[in-house]
Design a protein around this motif. Structure first.
Motif, PDB file in Angstrom:
ATOM      1  N   SER A   1      43.132 -11.344 -26.089  1.00 48.48           N
ATOM      2  CA  SER A   1      43.466 -11.501 -24.674  1.00 48.48           C
ATOM      3  C   SER A   1      42.235 -11.822 -23.845  1.00 48.48           C
ATOM      4  O   SER A   1      42.290 -12.670 -22.957  1.00 48.48           O
TER       5      SER A   1
ATOM      6  N   LYS B   1      52.806  -7.596 -30.690  1.00 43.53           N
ATOM      7  CA  LYS B   1      52.507  -8.099 -29.341  1.00 43.53           C
ATOM      8  C   LYS B   1      51.950  -9.514 -29.362  1.00 43.53           C
ATOM      9  O   LYS B   1      51.894 -10.168 -28.315  1.00 43.53           O
ATOM     10  N   ILE B   2      51.509  -9.976 -30.535  1.00 39.86           N
ATOM     11  CA  ILE B   2      50.994 -11.348 -30.602  1.00 39.86           C
ATOM     12  C   ILE B   2      52.089 -12.327 -30.156  1.00 39.86           C
ATOM     13  O   ILE B   2      51.817 -13.370 -29.573  1.00 39.86           O
TER      14      ILE B   2
ATOM     15  N   MET C   1      44.557  -7.182 -30.049  1.00 43.09           N
ATOM     16  CA  MET C   1      45.141  -7.774 -28.850  1.00 43.09           C
ATOM     17  C   MET C   1      44.099  -7.884 -27.739  1.00 43.09           C
ATOM     18  O   MET C   1      44.062  -8.866 -26.998  1.00 43.09           O
TER      19      MET C   1
ATOM     20  N   GLU D   1      45.497  -2.244 -33.890  1.00 40.29           N
ATOM     21  CA  GLU D   1      46.291  -3.335 -33.299  1.00 40.29           C
ATOM     22  C   GLU D   1      45.901  -3.619 -31.853  1.00 40.29           C
ATOM     23  O   GLU D   1      45.780  -4.762 -31.443  1.00 40.29           O
ATOM     24  N   ASP D   2      45.711  -2.524 -31.068  1.00 38.69           N
ATOM     25  CA  ASP D   2      45.418  -2.780 -29.648  1.00 38.69           C
ATOM     26  C   ASP D   2      44.043  -3.422 -29.476  1.00 38.69           C
ATOM     27  O   ASP D   2      43.810  -4.165 -28.523  1.00 38.69           O
TER      28      ASP D   2
END
Ligand code: SF4
Ligand code: SF4
Ligand code: SF4
Length: 281
Positions: free
Chosen positions: A169, A45-46, A165, A161-162
């Motif tokens: 973010s 998602k990066i 992010m 991972e989330d």
């Protein structure tokens, strides 16, 4: 350094970051297994925010990296375990507006700090290296906030991972990441797992370990070993957990050793153990 004083958001710094068109980010590594930055490097998602971020330093993904440039946000992986680590950490701190400790090694010292408080570091060092000439002197492995101010802590071995992010973010939105202050058990219940501590007497550290991993280990029937570190602000259910362990026949030493694997820098551990084992049954 007192951690609770450092997790408060510094809005001026965050505002400054928001004004930058492309936030400059650095990923730095001290003594570690490189697992945290490997996860960062492979977060798909990066790519979705790639045009908002300019990685000035990320040796795992670019040989053009430089660790000497100023950045808006610095992610530091690893514990301070050598004088070189310490030198580099101080430089990163000087160059960064916001500094994030990423992973169990940077946040709590990691497994390499296990001997803290038990064994003499100089003796251990001599037993491994003898009289060999080592360029950078070793130091007892320690979390990075033992040496510099840390703005935010992203736990995990490695972090999810989330969460990576989420941290990135929030900075890009001009906000800041909120701390998780509840234990792995809360997520374990949501996953619908049977409790292996209660039902199978497994020494699970879920009640005192900060959530965020969606109870990864108990979901596979494996007891939590506390890799994400203690629940902050003493919000954990330590007494009841230790009492359960005690009633199941685990000794004080066993509990201490288990809790020290990732959290040997938890200064409250002895006091809390004493509360449970110092009293009569
Ligand atoms: S926290 Fe875990 S994954 Fe990250 S560098 Fe340390 S040992 Fe490796
Ligand atoms: S003690 Fe372990 S198995 Fe039981 S609910 Fe908590 S995390 Fe899940
Ligand atoms: S369950 Fe415990 S040991 Fe497993 S990933 Fe989560 S915090 Fe780490």
């Amino acid at each position: 350094m007192e951690r609770s004083k450092m997790i408060l958001p510094d809005h001026e710094i965050i505002e400054e970051c928001r004004d930058v068109c492309r936030a400059t980010v650095g990923v730095y590594v001290l003594t570690s297994c490189y697992g945290c930055q490997l996860v960062m490097a492979t977060v798909q998602k990066i790519m979705e925010i790639a045009n908002l971020v300019d990685f000035k330093c990320f040796y795992m993904v670019s040989s053009k990296s430089s660790m000497h440039e100023p950045v808006d946000i610095a992610f530091v992986e690893g514990s301070v375990s050598t004088e070189k680590d310490l030198e580099e950490l101080k430089e990163v701190r000087k160059n960064a507006k916001v500094l994030v400790a990423i992973g169990a090694c940077a946040v709590n010292g990691g497994v390499q700090s296990w001997s803290e408080g038990d064994l003499n570091y100089d003796e251990l060092y001599a037993s491994v290296y003898g009289d060999s000439k080592i360029k950078y002197k070793g130091l007892q492995a320690a979390p990075i906030d033992s040496y510099v101010k840390v703005d935010y802590f992203l736990p995990g071995c490695p972090p999810e991972e989330d969460e990576i992010m989420y941290f990135l973010s929030t900075f890009l939105f001009g906000s800041y990441p909120e701390e998780i202050d509840y234990p792995v058990c809360a997520e374990c219940r949501l996953e619908g797992n049977p409790c292996i501590l209660i039902e199978s007497d497994a020494p699970c550290l879920g009640p005192i370990t900060v959530a965020g991993c969606k109870a990864r280990c108990p979901s596979f029937g494996v007891p939590c070993i506390g890799c994400r570190g203690p629940v902050p602000h003493d919000n954990s259910w330590f007494d009841s957990l230790a009492l359960i362990f005690r009633n199941k026949g685990y000794s004080k030493d066993y509990i201490r050793e288990r809790m020290k694997i990732f959290c040997s820098f938890d200064k409250n551990l002895e006091e809390r153990l004493e509360k449970v084992f110092g009293r009569k049954k």
